[in-house]
Design an enzyme around this catalytic site. Structure first.
Site, short mmCIF file in Angstrom:
data_model
loop_
_atom_site.label_atom_id
_atom_site.label_comp_id
_atom_site.label_asym_id
_atom_site.label_seq_id
_atom_site.Cartn_x
_atom_site.Cartn_y
_atom_site.Cartn_z
N ASP A 154 50.23 43.69 23.73
CA ASP A 154 49.46 42.56 23.18
C ASP A 154 47.95 42.80 23.37
O ASP A 154 47.15 42.45 22.50
CB ASP A 154 49.85 41.27 23.90
CG ASP A 154 51.23 40.77 23.46
OD1 ASP A 154 51.59 40.95 22.28
OD2 ASP A 154 51.95 40.19 24.30
N GLY A 155 47.59 43.40 24.51
CA GLY A 155 46.17 43.67 24.79
C GLY A 155 45.58 44.60 23.74
O GLY A 155 44.42 44.45 23.35
N ARG A 182 35.66 18.34 37.32
CA ARG A 182 35.32 19.15 38.49
C ARG A 182 36.56 19.95 38.85
O ARG A 182 37.66 19.40 38.94
CB ARG A 182 34.96 18.27 39.69
CG ARG A 182 33.55 17.76 39.65
CD ARG A 182 33.37 16.67 40.65
NE ARG A 182 32.17 15.93 40.34
CZ ARG A 182 31.00 16.14 40.90
NH1 ARG A 182 30.88 17.03 41.85
NH2 ARG A 182 29.95 15.45 40.53
N ALA A 204 50.13 32.62 26.53
CA ALA A 204 49.46 33.58 27.42
C ALA A 204 48.87 32.85 28.64
O ALA A 204 49.59 32.13 29.33
CB ALA A 204 48.40 34.33 26.61
N TYR A 205 47.60 32.98 28.89
CA TYR A 205 46.97 32.38 30.09
C TYR A 205 47.23 30.87 30.14
O TYR A 205 47.51 30.30 31.19
CB TYR A 205 45.47 32.68 30.06
CG TYR A 205 44.75 32.26 31.31
CD1 TYR A 205 44.83 33.05 32.46
CD2 TYR A 205 44.01 31.09 31.35
CE1 TYR A 205 44.19 32.66 33.62
CE2 TYR A 205 43.37 30.69 32.51
CZ TYR A 205 43.45 31.49 33.64
OH TYR A 205 42.83 31.10 34.79
N ASN A 206 47.16 30.22 28.99
CA ASN A 206 47.39 28.77 28.92
C ASN A 206 48.69 28.35 29.59
O ASN A 206 48.74 27.36 30.31
CB ASN A 206 47.38 28.35 27.43
CG ASN A 206 47.91 26.95 27.22
OD1 ASN A 206 47.25 25.97 27.51
ND2 ASN A 206 49.13 26.85 26.70
N LYS A 207 49.74 29.14 29.34
CA LYS A 207 51.05 28.80 29.91
C LYS A 207 51.01 28.93 31.43
O LYS A 207 51.62 28.12 32.15
CB LYS A 207 52.13 29.68 29.30
CG LYS A 207 53.53 29.31 29.73
CD LYS A 207 54.57 30.08 28.97
CE LYS A 207 55.96 29.71 29.46
NZ LYS A 207 56.15 30.01 30.89
N GLN A 218 40.32 39.25 26.18
CA GLN A 218 40.27 40.13 27.36
C GLN A 218 38.84 40.44 27.81
O GLN A 218 38.64 41.16 28.78
CB GLN A 218 41.04 41.44 27.11
CG GLN A 218 40.37 42.42 26.16
CD GLN A 218 40.76 42.16 24.73
OE1 GLN A 218 40.62 41.05 24.22
NE2 GLN A 218 41.22 43.19 24.05
P1 NAD Z 1 47.37 42.72 29.10
O1 NAD Z 1 47.51 43.44 27.81
O2 NAD Z 1 47.83 43.38 30.33
O3 NAD Z 1 48.02 41.28 28.94
C1 NAD Z 1 48.38 40.59 30.06
C2 NAD Z 1 49.76 40.01 29.81
O4 NAD Z 1 49.61 38.91 28.92
C3 NAD Z 1 50.75 40.99 29.15
O5 NAD Z 1 52.00 40.84 29.74
C4 NAD Z 1 50.76 40.53 27.69
O6 NAD Z 1 51.97 40.82 27.02
C5 NAD Z 1 50.56 39.05 27.86
N1 NAD Z 1 50.02 38.37 26.68
C6 NAD Z 1 48.87 38.63 26.03
N2 NAD Z 1 48.75 37.81 24.98
C7 NAD Z 1 49.86 37.03 24.99
C8 NAD Z 1 50.32 35.96 24.16
N3 NAD Z 1 49.58 35.54 23.14
N4 NAD Z 1 51.49 35.37 24.48
C9 NAD Z 1 52.23 35.78 25.54
N5 NAD Z 1 51.85 36.78 26.35
C10 NAD Z 1 50.67 37.37 26.07
O7 NAD Z 1 45.91 42.32 29.45
P2 NAD Z 1 44.65 42.11 28.60
O8 NAD Z 1 44.43 43.16 27.61
O9 NAD Z 1 43.59 41.86 29.60
O10 NAD Z 1 45.04 40.77 27.82
C11 NAD Z 1 44.24 39.66 27.89
C12 NAD Z 1 45.10 38.43 27.89
O11 NAD Z 1 45.85 38.40 29.09
C13 NAD Z 1 44.25 37.19 27.90
O12 NAD Z 1 43.95 36.76 26.60
C14 NAD Z 1 45.09 36.22 28.68
O13 NAD Z 1 45.79 35.34 27.84
C15 NAD Z 1 46.10 37.06 29.42
N6 NAD Z 1 45.92 36.82 30.84
C16 NAD Z 1 46.86 36.06 31.46
C17 NAD Z 1 46.69 35.72 32.79
C18 NAD Z 1 47.72 34.86 33.45
O14 NAD Z 1 48.71 34.52 32.79
N7 NAD Z 1 47.51 34.46 34.68
C19 NAD Z 1 45.59 36.18 33.51
C20 NAD Z 1 44.65 36.94 32.85
C21 NAD Z 1 44.83 37.26 31.49
#
Ligand code: NAD
Length: 268
Positions: free
Chosen positions: A48-49, A151, A165-168, A226
């Protein structure tokens, strides 16, 4: 049927480089051509990245370009094809019927206190705002009206396809990508007798925008997918659904909820 111009963007994993080499050979034997500058189709090879990187490389040509993801690791959210399906993929390109599906993007506009001209970004997954090691303090408005005083550690503002992704991870809802809306989720908000936020994620429609007015400070971190941008002297950040959308080549279709189930739940 005439061929199409294809760009390939891969990550640096050995497997992805081998897949790119094979894909390039197969494309050379077909009617399609490699064009890394002005493609009609962008194929990302990796995870995905890698697709996120490909999106940002071609975000100035979204109206002309379709995207497609080949995954070389585990099944991703933006990557439909497997590394052993390259022959089938190229055959499909040769019979391309220009089918595509499009998803909403997040429009991010940052304004500054020091007279610097504003900056503008598009996000495919999300944008987050965090602040060094101190409590982030911000006034959040929806359209012209102040909604709450926040805050806490920060905020995540995501697209529907970014909702998994991060939202979840910060407790946001998973949103079907046919919904033209974005989601604001809190990251560790302070809630007590003095400070109060809604405390749950909100989903904002495409006719609305969110303004995050930040307390003056020089240590904010703003992410766009990212990328992390250390920002100084930010006045406010404005979020809305972008006019642009991302188009994916839809040669095959995996039902969104099946993809969610496959990624997070597995076989029952
Ligand atoms: P990466 O490619 O290693 O991605 C990190 C993980 O997020 C991977 O497992 C990837 O499959 C998953 N991911 C990315 N987009 C997704 C989506 N739309 N739905 C479900 N899973 C998804 O790392 P990167 O290149 O730095 O990717 C950046 C993304 O990683 C950011 O946009 C953010 O959403 C995600 N992220 C998640 C967390 C977290 O969940 N705590 C923390 C930092 C970044």
């Amino acid at each position: 049927m005439t061929g199409i111009k294809v760009a390939i963007i891969n990550n640096q994993e050995e497997k992805s480089m081998l897949v790119t080499k094979r894909l390039t050979e197969l494309l050379a034997q077909s009617d399609n051509t490699i064009d890394q500058e002005n493609p009609e189709l962008v194929i990302s090879v990796g995870g995905d990245g890698t697709l996120l990187s490909a999106f940002h490389l071609f975000s100035h040509r979204l109206a002309e370009v379709r995207f497609l993801g080949v995954h070389t690791g585990h099944l991703g959210f933006y990557t439909d094809w497997r590394d052993y399906e390259l022959e089938e993929l190229v055959d499909t390109l040769c019979n391309d019927r220009q089918k595509s599906v499009s998803y909403p993007l997040l429009d991010v506009r940052i304004t500054y206190t020091n007279g610097k001209s504003e900056k503008h970004f598009l996000a495919l997954n999300e944008s987050t705002i965090k602040r060094g090691n101190r409590t982030m303090v911000a006034d959040i408005s929806i359209k012209e009206d102040l909604f709450e005083k926040f805050r806490g550690d920060g905020l995540s503002i995501s697209t529907p396809t970014g909702s998994t992704a991060y939202n979840k991870s910060v407790g946001g809802a998973v949103l079907h990508p046919s919904i033209n809306a974005f989601q604001l989720a809190e990251i560790a908000s302070l809630n007590n007798r003095v400070f109060r936020t809604l405390g749950s994620p909100i989903i904002v429609g495409d006719h609305e925008w969110v303004k995050v007015k930040l307390q003056a400070s020089t240590d904010y971190l703003v992410t766009i997918d990212q990328f992390t941008i250390e920002q100084e002297e930010i006045d406010a950040i404005y979020y809305r659904i972008a006019d642009e959308r991302i188009h994916f080549a839809s040669y095959r279709h995996m039902h969104f909820w099946n993809r969610v189930k496959d990624a997070f739940i597995g076989e029952i």
